[in-house]
Design a protein around this motif. Structure first.
Motif, PDB file in Angstrom:
ATOM      1  N   UNK A  40       0.846  -1.186   0.000  1.00  0.00           N
ATOM      2  CA  UNK A  40       0.000   0.000   0.000  1.00  0.00           C
ATOM      3  C   UNK A  40       0.887   1.244   0.000  1.00  0.00           C
ATOM      4  N   UNK A  41       0.622   2.137  -0.927  1.00  0.00           N
ATOM      5  CA  UNK A  41       1.319   3.428  -0.980  1.00  0.00           C
ATOM      6  C   UNK A  41       0.255   4.485  -0.704  1.00  0.00           C
ATOM      7  N   UNK A  42       0.362   5.117   0.463  1.00  0.00           N
ATOM      8  CA  UNK A  42      -0.726   5.984   0.910  1.00  0.00           C
ATOM      9  C   UNK A  42      -0.185   7.144   1.743  1.00  0.00           C
ATOM     10  N   UNK A  43      -0.951   8.223   1.855  1.00  0.00           N
ATOM     11  CA  UNK A  43      -0.502   9.376   2.640  1.00  0.00           C
ATOM     12  C   UNK A  43      -0.715   9.215   4.147  1.00  0.00           C
ATOM     13  N   UNK A  44      -1.018   7.995   4.604  1.00  0.00           N
ATOM     14  CA  UNK A  44      -1.133   7.736   6.029  1.00  0.00           C
ATOM     15  C   UNK A  44      -0.828   6.269   6.271  1.00  0.00           C
ATOM     16  N   UNK A  45      -0.481   5.944   7.511  1.00  0.00           N
ATOM     17  CA  UNK A  45      -0.175   4.556   7.874  1.00  0.00           C
ATOM     18  C   UNK A  45      -1.403   3.688   7.658  1.00  0.00           C
ATOM     19  N   UNK A  46      -1.180   2.505   7.104  1.00  0.00           N
ATOM     20  CA  UNK A  46      -2.298   1.622   6.799  1.00  0.00           C
ATOM     21  C   UNK A  46      -2.549   0.616   7.925  1.00  0.00           C
ATOM     22  N   UNK A  47      -3.726   0.661   8.458  1.00  0.00           N
ATOM     23  CA  UNK A  47      -4.177  -0.323   9.430  1.00  0.00           C
ATOM     24  C   UNK A  47      -5.602  -0.718   9.035  1.00  0.00           C
ATOM     25  N   UNK A  48      -5.765  -1.112   7.765  1.00  0.00           N
ATOM     26  CA  UNK A  48      -7.123  -1.252   7.233  1.00  0.00           C
ATOM     27  C   UNK A  48      -7.678  -2.645   7.506  1.00  0.00           C
ATOM     28  N   UNK A  49      -8.817  -2.935   6.928  1.00  0.00           N
ATOM     29  CA  UNK A  49      -9.554  -4.157   7.205  1.00  0.00           C
ATOM     30  C   UNK A  49      -8.794  -5.402   6.723  1.00  0.00           C
ATOM     31  N   UNK A  50      -7.848  -5.226   5.805  1.00  0.00           N
ATOM     32  CA  UNK A  50      -7.163  -6.385   5.266  1.00  0.00           C
ATOM     33  C   UNK A  50      -5.940  -6.784   6.085  1.00  0.00           C
ATOM     34  N   UNK A  51      -5.627  -6.012   7.101  1.00  0.00           N
ATOM     35  CA  UNK A  51      -4.439  -6.295   7.911  1.00  0.00           C
ATOM     36  C   UNK A  51      -4.839  -6.912   9.238  1.00  0.00           C
ATOM     37  N   UNK A  52      -4.018  -7.792   9.736  1.00  0.00           N
ATOM     38  CA  UNK A  52      -4.257  -8.365  11.053  1.00  0.00           C
ATOM     39  C   UNK A  52      -3.518  -7.541  12.102  1.00  0.00           C
TER      40      UNK A  52
END
Length: 307
Positions: A295-307
């Motif tokens: 994921x390349x994003x302007x914020x840290x990713x802690x989305x539904x696809x991550x454990x």
């Protein structure tokens, strides 16, 4: 065909502190995250880097309750130093981005899966030359980071490439030292065998300390090399089966150095320890890392696809 050869000084790469200062006035981009499926790179260094199926987690995508989906880049295949995969992506708005991964390294207990990260064929800063992913049995999501926090990458609007390469990392010097020690031990073994044969009489004193004093002395030197390597590895990754092999081989070399008259009865053991160190070299070079998505994003990713 080689058209030319150039000898150039190594390019100096700045640290993250210098890189961040260069873009001190830049702001996180107002853009949607860019998702890249790790199992489908646009380019790769080897045809063996093929996708595999993982059903250990329902969050691995794509996922199906009945069908087998090829949904990860398999670390068992992506484990040789120098292997790389490259992804193309498009940035709509210029600004700062963070790069996150869903990953797992459950093959090499006690070691790291180490990767170098290049953006548009360049190392953005020194810390990206060897990013370590420790052993874990579970899938994790992590952002590229340094000691004081997650890293920001400035990306212009337009087309970009992300290249990820398997590298030896922090134990590269240690690997080289043990490799050279194994080469020297092979020479020492052959010199001893020239006197004793491959099946020496254990009840005979071959007086190796008189016939081969330099060999006996070097056995002690190689023990010191392996002891130092074990200490360095313990400081890097902690004690493990990898350090135990070094310690055991070093102990036996110390014994042979201190008691040369016992070398004949320990000769088969020396051959076994050399073989074990050869296996150690192969295992340490093994550099696995499973990857699900990027994921390349302007914020840290802690989305539904991550454990």
């Amino acid at each position: 065909v080689i058209s030319s050869v150039s000898l150039l000084p190594p390019a100096s790469t700045q640290t993250y502190a210098g890189y961040r200062a260069q873009y001190a006035d830049a702001l996180p981009a107002e853009a949607e995250p860019i998702y890249l499926d790790a199992e489908t790179p646009d380019r790769k260094s080897s045809p063996v880097l093929t996708p595999s199926s993982d059903r250990s987690s329902p969050l691995t995508e794509p996922q199906d309750p009945a069908k087998v989906r090829l949904n990860i880049l398999d670390g068992a295949k992506w484990c040789v130093n120098g292997q790389w995969v490259e992804y193309d992506f498009t940035v709509e708005k210029a600004g700062l981005y963070q790069i996150s991964f869903r990953w797992r390294q459950n093959d090499a207990r006690g070691l790291f899966g180490t990767r170098a990260f290049y953006i548009d064929d360049e190392l953005p800063f020194q810390e990206m030359a060897a990013v370590e992913f420790p052993y874990t049995s579970a899938w994790k999501i992590s952002s590229l980071s340094v000691a004081d926090g997650d890293c920001w990458f400035y990306l212009d609007a337009g087309e970009h490439t992300l290249c990820i390469e398997a590298v030896v990392g922090s134990i590269s010097d240690l690997y080289a030292e043990v490799y050279e020690s194994v080469q020297r031990l092979n020479v020492l073994y052959r010199e001893i065998v020239m006197i004793t044969g491959t099946q020496p009489d254990i009840y005979r004193d071959y007086e190796l300390n008189k016939l081969l004093p330099e060999v006996v002395a070097q056995l002690g030197e190689e023990a010191a090399v392996l002891e130092k390597a074990s200490q360095t590895m313990t400081a890097e990754i902690g004690r493990s089966s990898y350090t135990s092999i070094l310690d055991t081989a070093a102990y036996q070399l110390r014994e042979m150095h201190a008691k040369p008259h016992k070398i004949p009865e320990k000769l088969s053991g020396l051959n076994s320890y050399i073989a074990s160190l050869g296996t150690w070299l192969l295992n340490v070079k093994n550099n696995p890392l499973d990857m699900d998505f990027i994921v390349i994003a302007p914020q840290r990713q802690e989305d539904r696809r991550a454990e």
